[in-house]
Design a protein around this motif. Sequence first.
Motif, PDB file in Angstrom:
ATOM      1  N   ASN A  60      41.938  40.907  36.878  1.00 15.53           N
ATOM      2  CA  ASN A  60      42.962  40.941  37.917  1.00 15.53           C
ATOM      3  C   ASN A  60      43.475  39.549  38.284  1.00 15.53           C
ATOM      4  O   ASN A  60      44.563  39.415  38.854  1.00 15.53           O
ATOM      5  N   TYR A  61      42.699  38.508  37.974  1.00 19.71           N
ATOM      6  CA  TYR A  61      43.063  37.162  38.410  1.00 19.71           C
ATOM      7  C   TYR A  61      43.393  36.213  37.262  1.00 19.71           C
ATOM      8  O   TYR A  61      43.881  35.123  37.505  1.00 19.71           O
ATOM      9  N   ASP A  63      45.725  36.040  35.080  1.00 19.58           N
ATOM     10  CA  ASP A  63      47.126  35.659  34.909  1.00 19.58           C
ATOM     11  C   ASP A  63      47.821  35.330  36.230  1.00 19.58           C
ATOM     12  O   ASP A  63      49.053  35.227  36.276  1.00 19.58           O
ATOM     13  N   ARG A  64      47.059  35.155  37.284  1.00 26.73           N
ATOM     14  CA  ARG A  64      47.656  34.852  38.590  1.00 26.73           C
ATOM     15  C   ARG A  64      48.043  33.371  38.681  1.00 26.73           C
ATOM     16  O   ARG A  64      47.573  32.538  37.899  1.00 26.73           O
ATOM     17  N   PRO A  65      48.890  33.031  39.643  1.00 28.78           N
ATOM     18  CA  PRO A  65      49.227  31.607  39.844  1.00 28.78           C
ATOM     19  C   PRO A  65      47.982  30.773  40.140  1.00 28.78           C
ATOM     20  O   PRO A  65      46.951  31.293  40.596  1.00 28.78           O
ATOM     21  N   VAL A  68      46.298  31.133  43.549  1.00 37.81           N
ATOM     22  CA  VAL A  68      45.534  32.376  43.740  1.00 37.81           C
ATOM     23  C   VAL A  68      44.208  32.295  42.999  1.00 37.81           C
ATOM     24  O   VAL A  68      43.157  32.709  43.517  1.00 37.81           O
ATOM     25  N   ARG A  69      44.242  31.764  41.789  1.00 34.81           N
ATOM     26  CA  ARG A  69      43.001  31.611  41.027  1.00 34.81           C
ATOM     27  C   ARG A  69      42.038  30.671  41.760  1.00 34.81           C
ATOM     28  O   ARG A  69      40.834  30.927  41.834  1.00 34.81           O
ATOM     29  N   ILE A 123      43.831  36.042  48.800  1.00 34.92           N
ATOM     30  CA  ILE A 123      43.756  36.934  47.630  1.00 34.92           C
ATOM     31  C   ILE A 123      43.862  38.415  47.994  1.00 34.92           C
ATOM     32  O   ILE A 123      44.049  39.250  47.098  1.00 34.92           O
ATOM     33  N   VAL A 126      46.731  40.572  46.519  1.00 35.65           N
ATOM     34  CA  VAL A 126      46.777  40.835  45.073  1.00 35.65           C
ATOM     35  C   VAL A 126      45.512  41.564  44.607  1.00 35.65           C
ATOM     36  O   VAL A 126      45.213  41.579  43.421  1.00 35.65           O
ATOM     37  N   GLU A 128      42.918  44.721  43.698  1.00 29.45           N
ATOM     38  CA  GLU A 128      43.138  45.848  42.781  1.00 29.45           C
ATOM     39  C   GLU A 128      43.273  47.191  43.483  1.00 29.45           C
ATOM     40  O   GLU A 128      43.579  48.199  42.841  1.00 29.45           O
TER      41      GLU A 128
END
Length: 250
Positions: A60-61, A63-65, A68-69, A123, A126, A128
């Motif tokens: 879920n994380y 491919d996040r910006p 956010v990661r 977070i 975003v 799940e």
Amino acid sequence: MTDPRATLRRPADRRRPAARTATLVALSALCVLVALVAVTPYLTGSLESLAADDAGLARNYVDRPTAVRAAFFVHLVAGGAALLLSPWQLWPGLRRRHPGLHRATGRTVLVAIGLAGVSGLVIAPVNEAGLVGVLGFGSLAVLWLAAAGLGWRAIRRGDVPAHRAWMIRAFALTFAGVTLRVWLGVLVGAQSLWPGSDADPAAMFDRAYAVVPFLSWVPNLVVAERVVRRGRLRADGGPRPAAPPTAPAA
């Protein structure tokens, strides 16, 4: 002669501290275990490798910006630290014998909760679980920060009973890191046993995860409120078990 009431009360008096100690041992062991198991994979492997193995929440994380990661890692590490250290603050013997250590650990826990709570708010949108997760995890973060902050303010005022009450609540919310994983295991296991259910592990995890945003912490907070209320009743001289009737003197 020996007072029969004292003799009759001794077994119950012995059982209460023993039950409290057993509870603290179990809570401490669960916190340490989950903190190590949940955080270690993210410290020893990349999000990309974990996502490829479909491990935890990495997919879920991955491919996040970057922000956010980063918030995800801060939440993991700080939340793990709070979970690792919080249960030791509940041990009365440690508080009495090592007050300096209690204060130093408490400050570390408050900082960890602050970092984990703020990053949790970052977070939450975003997560799940969708809207339920935004509301559930967002509420958890806000209440977690509030309980820790009010606990810190109470001890700064010298109000030890209020400090303990707020930190019991803060621990209940910290313990959501444990109960979330327990509920996930229970709900995934229940689906696997349900006739005709989709046995795909990813689908079962997603369905279970959609339920835990509130289930992971609301029951914990209810239990904490009962503990706080019971402590206040005892401190105020409230209802207590009735003493056995006095035996006639021999």
